[in-house]
Design a protein around this motif. Structure first.
Motif, PDB file in Angstrom:
ATOM      1  N   ALA A   7     -67.473  21.982  -9.946  1.00 53.87           N
ATOM      2  CA  ALA A   7     -68.804  21.983  -9.225  1.00 53.87           C
ATOM      3  C   ALA A   7     -69.858  21.228 -10.597  1.00 53.87           C
ATOM      4  CB  ALA A   7     -69.414  23.221  -9.006  1.00 53.87           C
ATOM      5  N   GLU A  11     -71.919  17.721 -10.107  1.00 53.66           N
ATOM      6  CA  GLU A  11     -73.093  17.497 -10.268  1.00 53.66           C
ATOM      7  C   GLU A  11     -73.538  16.620 -11.211  1.00 53.66           C
ATOM      8  OE1 GLU A  11     -76.895  20.433 -12.024  1.00 53.66           O
ATOM      9  OE2 GLU A  11     -75.075  21.350 -10.790  1.00 53.66           O
ATOM     10  N   TYR A 338     -75.572  15.955  -0.049  1.00 49.63           N
ATOM     11  CA  TYR A 338     -75.254  16.993   0.788  1.00 49.63           C
ATOM     12  C   TYR A 338     -73.694  17.311   0.905  1.00 49.63           C
ATOM     13  CZ  TYR A 338     -73.347  18.634   5.589  1.00 49.63           C
ATOM     14  OH  TYR A 338     -72.624  19.410   6.142  1.00 49.63           O
ATOM     15  N   MET A 341     -72.597  18.842  -2.592  1.00 51.67           N
ATOM     16  CA  MET A 341     -73.210  20.117  -3.044  1.00 51.67           C
ATOM     17  C   MET A 341     -73.327  21.203  -1.813  1.00 51.67           C
ATOM     18  SD  MET A 341     -74.249  20.011  -6.418  1.00 51.67           S
ATOM     19  CE  MET A 341     -72.257  19.492  -6.592  1.00 51.67           C
ATOM     20  N   LEU A 342     -73.761  20.828  -0.617  1.00 53.73           N
ATOM     21  CA  LEU A 342     -74.146  21.848   0.410  1.00 53.73           C
ATOM     22  C   LEU A 342     -72.805  21.911   1.511  1.00 53.73           C
ATOM     23  CD1 LEU A 342     -77.758  20.597   0.818  1.00 53.73           C
ATOM     24  CD2 LEU A 342     -76.801  22.338  -0.687  1.00 53.73           C
ATOM     25  N   LEU A 345     -70.758  24.989   1.283  1.00 52.06           N
ATOM     26  CA  LEU A 345     -71.597  26.368   1.403  1.00 52.06           C
ATOM     27  C   LEU A 345     -71.782  26.626   2.937  1.00 52.06           C
ATOM     28  CD1 LEU A 345     -74.314  25.955  -1.482  1.00 52.06           C
ATOM     29  CD2 LEU A 345     -71.901  27.167  -1.387  1.00 52.06           C
ATOM     30  N   HIS A 366     -78.786  25.555   8.189  1.00 55.52           N
ATOM     31  CA  HIS A 366     -78.128  26.781   7.970  1.00 55.52           C
ATOM     32  C   HIS A 366     -78.788  28.153   8.380  1.00 55.52           C
ATOM     33  CE1 HIS A 366     -76.496  30.010   5.334  1.00 55.52           C
ATOM     34  NE2 HIS A 366     -75.338  29.225   5.187  1.00 55.52           N
ATOM     35  N   VAL A 409     -82.003  18.641  -3.105  1.00 55.64           N
ATOM     36  CA  VAL A 409     -80.683  19.129  -2.948  1.00 55.64           C
ATOM     37  C   VAL A 409     -80.039  20.205  -3.875  1.00 55.64           C
ATOM     38  CG1 VAL A 409     -78.387  18.301  -2.425  1.00 55.64           C
ATOM     39  CG2 VAL A 409     -80.088  16.753  -1.609  1.00 55.64           C
ATOM     40  N   LEU A 410     -80.090  20.114  -5.035  1.00 53.20           N
ATOM     41  CA  LEU A 410     -79.515  21.235  -5.822  1.00 53.20           C
ATOM     42  C   LEU A 410     -80.455  22.252  -5.656  1.00 53.20           C
ATOM     43  CD1 LEU A 410     -78.957  18.869  -8.985  1.00 53.20           C
ATOM     44  CD2 LEU A 410     -77.318  19.752  -7.464  1.00 53.20           C
ATOM     45  N   ARG A 413     -79.171  24.112  -2.768  1.00 53.13           N
ATOM     46  CA  ARG A 413     -77.748  24.848  -3.054  1.00 53.13           C
ATOM     47  C   ARG A 413     -78.093  26.199  -3.925  1.00 53.13           C
ATOM     48  NH1 ARG A 413     -74.778  22.398  -8.251  1.00 53.13           N
ATOM     49  NH2 ARG A 413     -76.613  23.603  -8.884  1.00 53.13           N
ATOM     50  N   ASP A 414     -79.032  26.163  -4.916  1.00 47.56           N
ATOM     51  CA  ASP A 414     -79.104  27.230  -5.800  1.00 47.56           C
ATOM     52  C   ASP A 414     -79.790  28.296  -5.055  1.00 47.56           C
ATOM     53  OD1 ASP A 414     -78.142  25.671  -7.871  1.00 47.56           O
ATOM     54  OD2 ASP A 414     -79.931  25.255  -8.824  1.00 47.56           O
ATOM     55  N   GLU A 417     -77.417  29.868  -2.620  1.00 51.12           N
ATOM     56  CA  GLU A 417     -76.452  30.956  -3.304  1.00 51.12           C
ATOM     57  C   GLU A 417     -77.176  31.937  -3.642  1.00 51.12           C
ATOM     58  OE1 GLU A 417     -73.206  27.736  -5.080  1.00 51.12           O
ATOM     59  OE2 GLU A 417     -74.909  28.437  -6.495  1.00 51.12           O
TER      60      GLU A 417
END
Length: 421
Positions: A7, A11, A338, A341-342, A345, A366, A409-410, A413-414, A417
């Protein structure tokens, strides 16, 4: 082929790509024209409310000091009386592919949609006893749907609903299946406010005309970011807001386009003094103006027309074609981020992968996105949430960088998570 990179490597690769794209962006210098937003590290909601320009406060101050404060009521004769038409002509020339005399700035989007829908259906009733249907998409923006139902009820018309694919949006085949010799008006959005799907404006307009119907387009999510040719494509009427990609500010007035051949023929229902043939006659009876001014009603909101003028300057300098090119690239980059990174998930892509078939926002989905959006906003990351579980990444090309897009986008993700822990 399976991607075996970890990952952190992925990134880092995306960060390098974002920096390279920003360095090569011919429109990058325009980012400096927009006001800073302290505490905001990624603003991805330009498709709802565009950012103000840095020079807007001084322009507003000069207006209060000079045009209003010094010239006072003289400014009506000197400039304000014609501003709705002059500004409309400029929007038409810079963003719509419309010759002068066919676009006007006035009222809200809702009011202008009502005026044009009502005028179109009234004309159908007066000229034909068989055109009794208004065709619209079931997933269109609430304003459009609610107005359609209300106008249909007022006129005794029937609403015929199109049920399109939620990602691809309305296709020509959907329209052809819904229209007939009973159709008075087809009313659709150029860009779907949910998925960002871009409709085939020339193809659908032609299909509507082939059965003798009028065609109306909602341009709220395309004006200022997607090139179009309303005149060449035969569009009958259109409405768009100015607070998204035209950056006119919250509540700035909408614009309406009415093809020249329909002026003096279609008659809007709100007969205010500003649409009268002789505005200062103060006569006992109403006679409508025969030109685009007929779409006005009451005194126009001059102050609310100021901010968008600076954005029109930028669009004209950059060109709508160059803005579209960056939009295509930005949304492609967002989809790539996306994917890497996404998607792992469990986030769903709710927009088409074909950049040519979408506007300037990408929607992802989501089940936890309502809570995630609240977390993002508190952290200075500003996309928007759309029921039931979508986040829209609205990328306004003149004010959004690739690095800012990736930051957003990051952050999604964060936050996702963190929410799952």
């Amino acid at each position: 082929m399976t991607d075996t990179r970890d990952a952190a490597t992925i990134e880092h690769s995306l960060l390098d790509l974002a920096d390279a794209l920003d360095a090569a962006d011919p429109l990058h210098a325009h980012l400096d024209a927009f006001a800073d937003a302290p505490g905001v590290s990624a603003y991805l909601d330009g498709n709802s409310l565009g950012r103000p320009l840095k020079d807007t406060p001084e322009k507003l101050a000069a207006f209060v000091r000079d045009d209003w404060g010094t010239r006072l009521i003289r400014s009506w004769d000197e400039q304000w009386m014609v501003l709705p038409m002059e500004l409309g002509d400029r929007i038409g020339r810079v963003t719509l592919g419309a010759a002068e005399g066919q676009t006007v700035v006035a009222d809200s989007t809702s009011v202008l949609i009502y005026k044009l829908m009502r005028a179109a259906l009234r004309h159908a009733q007066e000229t034909s006893g068989t055109r009794t249907e208004l065709v619209i998409e079931s997933g269109n923006f609430p304003t459009d749907r609610f107005m359609a139902e209300g106008v249909a009820a007022e006129t005794g018309m029937t609403v015929r609903w199109i049920e399109p694919d939620p990602v691809l949006g309305v296709q020509i085949s959907d329209v052809v299946a819904a229209i007939s010799e009973r159709t008075a008006l087809v009313s659709l959005s150029h860009v779907d406010y949910r998925s960002g799907a871009l409709a085939d404006m020339p193809g659908i307009t032609t299909a509507a005309h082939e059965v003798g119907a009028l065609m109306m387009w909602d341009l709220c999510h395309s004006a200022g970011v997607v090139p179009m040719q309303l005149d060449a494509w035969g569009v009958d009427m259109a409405v768009g807001c100015t607070y998204k990609y035209l950056n006119g500010g919250p509540g700035s007035p909408a614009f309406a386009y009415l093809r020249r051949e329909h002026q003096g023929v279609l008659r809007q229902p709100i007969q205010g003094w500003w649409s009268a043939a002789d505005i200062f006659a103060m006569g006992p009876q109403y006679a409508p103006a025969g030109d685009i001014r007929q779409l006005l009603s009451g005194t126009p909101p001059i102050t609310s027309m100021l901010a968008m003028q600076g954005m029109l300057d930028l669009i004209e300098q950059a060109s709508i074609e160059a803005i579209r090119e960056k939009s295509l690239s930005l949304t492609d980059f967002a989809v790539r981020a996306y994917d890497e990174m996404l998607a792992p998930l469990g986030v769903r892509l709710l927009s088409t992968r074909d950049a040519a078939l979408r506007g300037s926002h990408v929607t992802i989905g989501h089940p936890d996105f309502r809570a995630v959006t609240q977390r993002l906003w508190s952290d200075g990351i500003i996309p928007d949430f759309r029921y039931p579980d979508g986040i829209r990444l609205g990328l306004s090309p003149l004010s959004t960088s690739y690095a800012e897009t990736l930051t957003g986008v990051l952050a999604v993700r964060d936050a996702l998570e963190s929410h799952d822990r």
